[in-house]
Design a protein around this motif. Structure first.
Motif, PDB file in Angstrom:
ATOM      1  N   GLU A 139     -17.240  -9.420   4.453  1.00  0.00           N
ATOM      2  CA  GLU A 139     -16.511  -9.751   3.234  1.00  0.00           C
ATOM      3  C   GLU A 139     -14.994  -9.694   3.483  1.00  0.00           C
ATOM      4  OE1 GLU A 139     -17.539  -7.423  -0.110  1.00  0.00           O
ATOM      5  OE2 GLU A 139     -19.597  -8.189  -0.236  1.00  0.00           O
ATOM      6  N   PRO A 140     -14.226 -10.540   2.788  1.00  0.00           N
ATOM      7  CA  PRO A 140     -12.763 -10.458   2.916  1.00  0.00           C
ATOM      8  C   PRO A 140     -12.220  -9.206   2.237  1.00  0.00           C
ATOM      9  CG  PRO A 140     -13.367 -12.120   1.296  1.00  0.00           C
ATOM     10  CD  PRO A 140     -14.653 -11.651   1.916  1.00  0.00           C
ATOM     11  N   GLU A 141     -11.124  -8.680   2.784  1.00  0.00           N
ATOM     12  CA  GLU A 141     -10.468  -7.525   2.186  1.00  0.00           C
ATOM     13  C   GLU A 141      -8.970  -7.643   2.412  1.00  0.00           C
ATOM     14  OE1 GLU A 141     -12.216  -4.172   4.156  1.00  0.00           O
ATOM     15  OE2 GLU A 141     -11.080  -4.449   6.010  1.00  0.00           O
ATOM     16  N   ALA A 142      -8.206  -6.895   1.612  1.00  0.00           N
ATOM     17  CA  ALA A 142      -6.739  -6.947   1.671  1.00  0.00           C
ATOM     18  C   ALA A 142      -6.203  -5.818   2.544  1.00  0.00           C
ATOM     19  CB  ALA A 142      -6.158  -6.830   0.270  1.00  0.00           C
ATOM     20  N   VAL A 143      -5.172  -6.160   3.333  1.00  0.00           N
ATOM     21  CA  VAL A 143      -4.458  -5.180   4.141  1.00  0.00           C
ATOM     22  C   VAL A 143      -2.982  -5.289   3.783  1.00  0.00           C
ATOM     23  CG1 VAL A 143      -3.843  -4.410   6.459  1.00  0.00           C
ATOM     24  CG2 VAL A 143      -6.125  -5.341   6.014  1.00  0.00           C
ATOM     25  N   ALA A 144      -2.358  -4.165   3.459  1.00  0.00           N
ATOM     26  CA  ALA A 144      -0.945  -4.150   3.062  1.00  0.00           C
ATOM     27  C   ALA A 144      -0.089  -3.614   4.204  1.00  0.00           C
ATOM     28  CB  ALA A 144      -0.749  -3.291   1.829  1.00  0.00           C
ATOM     29  N   PHE A 145       0.987  -4.324   4.492  1.00  0.00           N
ATOM     30  CA  PHE A 145       2.003  -3.871   5.438  1.00  0.00           C
ATOM     31  C   PHE A 145       3.238  -3.521   4.626  1.00  0.00           C
ATOM     32  CE2 PHE A 145      -0.881  -6.229   8.056  1.00  0.00           C
ATOM     33  CZ  PHE A 145      -0.864  -5.572   9.281  1.00  0.00           C
ATOM     34  N   VAL A 146       3.794  -2.350   4.867  1.00  0.00           N
ATOM     35  CA  VAL A 146       4.883  -1.831   4.044  1.00  0.00           C
ATOM     36  C   VAL A 146       6.011  -1.322   4.931  1.00  0.00           C
ATOM     37  CG1 VAL A 146       5.532   0.020   2.454  1.00  0.00           C
ATOM     38  CG2 VAL A 146       3.378  -1.202   2.119  1.00  0.00           C
ATOM     39  N   VAL A 202      -1.968  -9.315   3.398  1.00  0.00           N
ATOM     40  CA  VAL A 202      -2.731 -10.395   4.032  1.00  0.00           C
ATOM     41  C   VAL A 202      -4.215 -10.057   3.959  1.00  0.00           C
ATOM     42  CG1 VAL A 202      -0.842 -11.040   5.580  1.00  0.00           C
ATOM     43  CG2 VAL A 202      -2.542  -9.349   6.326  1.00  0.00           C
ATOM     44  N   GLY A 203      -5.035 -11.033   4.272  1.00  0.00           N
ATOM     45  CA  GLY A 203      -6.469 -10.819   4.254  1.00  0.00           C
ATOM     46  C   GLY A 203      -7.052 -10.729   5.655  1.00  0.00           C
ATOM     47  N   ARG A 204      -8.192 -10.080   5.740  1.00  0.00           N
ATOM     48  CA  ARG A 204      -8.973 -10.045   6.975  1.00  0.00           C
ATOM     49  C   ARG A 204     -10.439  -9.933   6.590  1.00  0.00           C
ATOM     50  NH1 ARG A 204      -7.699  -3.886   9.086  1.00  0.00           N
ATOM     51  NH2 ARG A 204      -9.013  -2.819   7.524  1.00  0.00           N
ATOM     52  N   THR A 205     -11.311 -10.123   7.551  1.00  0.00           N
ATOM     53  CA  THR A 205     -12.743 -10.003   7.309  1.00  0.00           C
ATOM     54  C   THR A 205     -13.202  -8.610   7.689  1.00  0.00           C
ATOM     55  OG1 THR A 205     -13.035 -12.350   7.766  1.00  0.00           O
ATOM     56  CG2 THR A 205     -15.005 -10.970   7.826  1.00  0.00           C
ATOM     57  N   ALA A 206     -13.840  -7.926   6.745  1.00  0.00           N
ATOM     58  CA  ALA A 206     -14.340  -6.570   6.997  1.00  0.00           C
ATOM     59  C   ALA A 206     -15.571  -6.617   7.888  1.00  0.00           C
ATOM     60  CB  ALA A 206     -14.668  -5.900   5.663  1.00  0.00           C
ATOM     61  N   LEU A 219       1.085 -10.988  10.775  1.00  0.00           N
ATOM     62  CA  LEU A 219       0.488  -9.835  10.102  1.00  0.00           C
ATOM     63  C   LEU A 219      -1.037  -9.953  10.055  1.00  0.00           C
ATOM     64  CD1 LEU A 219       2.985  -9.222   7.157  1.00  0.00           C
ATOM     65  CD2 LEU A 219       2.825  -8.001   9.338  1.00  0.00           C
ATOM     66  N   ARG A 220      -1.553 -11.167   9.900  1.00  0.00           N
ATOM     67  CA  ARG A 220      -3.011 -11.336   9.930  1.00  0.00           C
ATOM     68  C   ARG A 220      -3.567 -10.958  11.304  1.00  0.00           C
ATOM     69  NH1 ARG A 220      -1.684 -16.437   7.489  1.00  0.00           N
ATOM     70  NH2 ARG A 220      -1.806 -16.269   5.233  1.00  0.00           N
ATOM     71  N   GLU A 221      -2.830 -11.345  12.352  1.00  0.00           N
ATOM     72  CA  GLU A 221      -3.266 -10.977  13.702  1.00  0.00           C
ATOM     73  C   GLU A 221      -3.271  -9.458  13.866  1.00  0.00           C
ATOM     74  OE1 GLU A 221      -0.503 -12.992  16.170  1.00  0.00           O
ATOM     75  OE2 GLU A 221      -1.361 -14.996  15.811  1.00  0.00           O
ATOM     76  N   TRP A 222      -2.220  -8.794  13.361  1.00  0.00           N
ATOM     77  CA  TRP A 222      -2.162  -7.333  13.454  1.00  0.00           C
ATOM     78  C   TRP A 222      -3.285  -6.689  12.644  1.00  0.00           C
ATOM     79  CZ3 TRP A 222       3.766  -6.027  12.646  1.00  0.00           C
ATOM     80  CH2 TRP A 222       4.500  -6.585  13.700  1.00  0.00           C
ATOM     81  N   ALA A 223      -3.539  -7.235  11.448  1.00  0.00           N
ATOM     82  CA  ALA A 223      -4.561  -6.654  10.581  1.00  0.00           C
ATOM     83  C   ALA A 223      -5.945  -6.723  11.210  1.00  0.00           C
ATOM     84  CB  ALA A 223      -4.561  -7.352   9.224  1.00  0.00           C
ATOM     85  N   ALA A 267      -7.605  -2.350   1.266  1.00  0.00           N
ATOM     86  CA  ALA A 267      -8.547  -1.558   2.056  1.00  0.00           C
ATOM     87  C   ALA A 267      -7.814  -0.665   3.041  1.00  0.00           C
ATOM     88  CB  ALA A 267      -9.504  -2.488   2.804  1.00  0.00           C
ATOM     89  N   GLU A 268      -6.620  -1.093   3.415  1.00  0.00           N
ATOM     90  CA  GLU A 268      -5.829  -0.329   4.378  1.00  0.00           C
ATOM     91  C   GLU A 268      -4.354  -0.584   4.113  1.00  0.00           C
ATOM     92  OE1 GLU A 268      -5.478   0.186   9.258  1.00  0.00           O
ATOM     93  OE2 GLU A 268      -6.708  -1.405   8.393  1.00  0.00           O
ATOM     94  N   VAL A 269      -3.532   0.438   4.294  1.00  0.00           N
ATOM     95  CA  VAL A 269      -2.080   0.300   4.222  1.00  0.00           C
ATOM     96  C   VAL A 269      -1.504   0.699   5.576  1.00  0.00           C
ATOM     97  CG1 VAL A 269       0.061   1.135   3.177  1.00  0.00           C
ATOM     98  CG2 VAL A 269      -1.948   0.743   1.739  1.00  0.00           C
ATOM     99  N   ARG A 270      -0.648  -0.143   6.106  1.00  0.00           N
ATOM    100  CA  ARG A 270       0.034   0.179   7.363  1.00  0.00           C
ATOM    101  C   ARG A 270       1.542   0.189   7.114  1.00  0.00           C
ATOM    102  NH1 ARG A 270      -3.152  -3.066  12.237  1.00  0.00           N
ATOM    103  NH2 ARG A 270      -5.277  -2.617  11.499  1.00  0.00           N
TER     104      ARG A 270
END
Length: 561
Positions: free
Chosen positions: A479-486, A471-475, A538-542, A514-517
């Motif tokens: 700027e937008p960045e990607a956060v991966a949930f695995v 999902v995406g979030r604002t850094a 997931l966006r809320e968590w990110a 930018a981050e892996v959780r």
């Protein structure tokens, strides 16, 4: 005014031609029963007589709040017999959702389940009536309620308990002496026939209605393209109230095949029924098939009758499931595309396509009367071939009306009459397109439009990874960045830093998360077409520090570098 054969007229013709033709196979207790064309016609005719006795006729709505029972099909044909339309209500709906449907659709009759899976439908109904009345005010009239027990169950309940002020009865309380010739075998093809609730991550659903011509035409086109035959059996555990379960089932019937129903998805029981009755086709999501594969690995039953699968890739497992079924049973698998507003299976891929397309969403349009275009979402100008944009549609498959529309339906169409799907796609040729993702899910990273599925599939290729969602979030820089949930496989030991390094080795730098959780379980929502990962959660968590977000902790996080 032109007329055409109604849905009820088609059922009447099937029964006249082959009264013993198998239409439906459904569980009854620990066994299964077969419903023939003559039997389904008899049931639908009785239901039509009951509707007519309650004053239900042309233009009226019948809400059907049932699991996938043969009665669900019978009520669709019965509504057609009197010129009414059906709105399917998911058995998982809560008070607010049922109340919303009652408020928008204003059904004259409500068919509801009695004593199913210990669900307290009656309490939900009481609350939903209150909810609908609060929305509509004094103009709201409660529906006549028709209570229905499960197939083969005793009718040992008091129908008066279901009365919400407009009367009630049991589904078996049909008037005597009804004949098929008393009802609508031919009719105006533009009469509304069925409505589906639209899916979405926010807000309450719209009720997308299709006319009778569209239902018949689409069912016939899908049946011809799949290539059903009289001995075929569509295995369909998805709810009939949802567009994928509905279209798969109706297409099978129009193609001369039958449908194997399952009111509650149980992979082991479905596996045994599939084996016993020789299921040939399946339409559903990858999460269902993943559970079915686990059941098959435990029992190794013969499924060699399984020829074709239309698969929806909700959790990124389509490719491996397609490989498994092809290896074990010779099954052909194709990705499918559709929605409540344009019908399920509006397009799907066939086996002559390259593998990189075959299991993805999109496909070739089912009917020559359907057309699409790809446009820039901002300007709605058509984009050059090979570029991505919003997929827009025209044709009889496009929603005919929204029940209870207060003007919001117009927003779904362009000024020149194209339906806005809200999906990002790319044209492959004049009749085929690739579905990429929802436009709201696309990520703009360092100025590039990136499909999160590309990063997800790369992560899923790591041997320790079971499921990945990006999902995406604002850094902090804006700027937008990607956060991966695995979620890791049972034996997986990879760390977040390991997974970022794995991405960095093969992906463009701007695509590296930018981050892996690492989390134990993905948040999911059960919809009419299968379980979907809740990207909105997931966006809320990110957006929150990992230590404060549910499901993650500092041990499962890698910081940006």
């Amino acid at each position: 005014m032109s007329t055409s054969t109604t849905l009820y007229g088609h059922l009447h013709a099937w029964a006249a031609q082959s009264p013993d033709r198998r239409l439906i196979v459904e569980p009854v207790g620990d066994e299964h029963r077969t419903v023939t064309a003559a039997q389904l016609l008899d049931t639908a005719t009785g239901f039509a007589a009951l509707l007519r006795e309650q004053g239900v006729g042309e233009g009226d709505c019948v809400a059907v709040w049932l699991p996938s029972w043969s009665d669900s099909y019978a009520w669709q044909f019965a509504a057609s017999a009197v010129g009414a339309h059906v709105i399917g209500v998911n058995t998982r709906y809560n008070i607010t959702e049922v109340g919303h449907v009652l408020h928008k659709a204003r059904p004259k009759a409500l068919v509801m389940a009695h004593a199913f899976q210990r669900i307290d439908f009656l309490t939900t109904l009481h609350g939903a009536i209150t909810e609908a009345r609060s929305r509509a005010g004094d103009g709201f009239t409660p529906p006549f309620v028709i209570a229905t027990a499960a197939p083969g169950a005793e009718q040992d309940y008091d129908a008066a308990d279901y009365d919400q002020g407009a009367g009630s009865c049991r589904s078996t309380d049909v008037p005597a002496g009804a004949s098929a010739v008393d009802f609508r075998l031919q009719g105006d093809p533009r009469t509304l026939s069925v409505a589906f609730t639209t899916s979405g991550s926010t807000g309450l659903p719209k009720l997308a209605a299709h006319d009778e011509f569209a239902v018949v035409h689409h069912s016939e086109q899908v049946a011809a393209r799949i290539g059903f035959g009289p001995a075929d059996l569509m295995v369909e555990p998805l709810p009939y109230s949802g567009v994928f379960g509905y279209v798969a089932g109706m297409a099978a019937l129009f193609g001369g095949a039958a449908v194997l129903l399952q009111a509650v998805f149980n992979e082991t029981r479905l596996l045994h029924a599939w084996h016993e009755f020789g299921g040939t086709h399946f339409v559903g999501a990858d999460d269902m098939l993943s559970r079915l594969r686990a059941a098959w690995e435990a029992e190794q039953l013969d499924l060699d009758s399984w020829r074709w699968t239309g698969i929806a890739d909700f959790q990124g497992m389509s490719k491996e499931i397609a490989a498994w079924s092809a290896r074990e049973f010779g099954t052909a698998t194709g990705g499918v595309y559709g929605s409540s507003e344009i019908f399920a299976l509006t397009s799907f891929w066939t086996q002559e396509r390259p593998e990189e397309l075959r299991w993805s969403g999109g496909g070739t349009l089912t009917s020559p009367e359907y057309t699409f275009r790809i446009v820039d979402p901002a300007t709605e100008a058509e984009v050059p071939a090979g570029e991505r944009g919003e997929i827009q549609f025209r044709g009889p498959n496009v929603v005919s009306a929204y029940l209870g529309d207060a003007g919001e339906g117009a927003k779904a169409f362009t000024a020149d009459g194209w339906f806005r799907s809200g999906d990002l796609g790319e044209a492959i040729d004049d009749r085929s397109y690739l579905y990429v993702c929802r436009i709201g899910d696309v990520l703009r990273l360092k100025g590039f439009l990136v499909d999160p599925a590309e990063i997800e599939m790369h992560l899923a290729g790591h041997p320790d990874v079971e499921i990945a969602k990006v999902v995406g979030r604002t850094a902090g820089s804006g700027e937008p960045e990607a956060v991966a949930f695995v979620s890791l496989a049972d034996t997986g030991t990879a760390t977040p830093d390991d997974l970022r390094e794995y991405c960095r080795a093969s992906l463009a730098r701007y695509k590296v998360p930018a981050e892996v959780r690492i989390i134990e379980d993905m948040p999911t929502v059960a919809g009419t077409n299968g379980a979907k990962i809740r990207a909105v959660t997931l966006r809320e968590w990110a957006a929150r520090p990992a230590a404060e977000a549910p499901g993650t902790g500092t041990a499962g996080v890698s910081a940006p570098r």
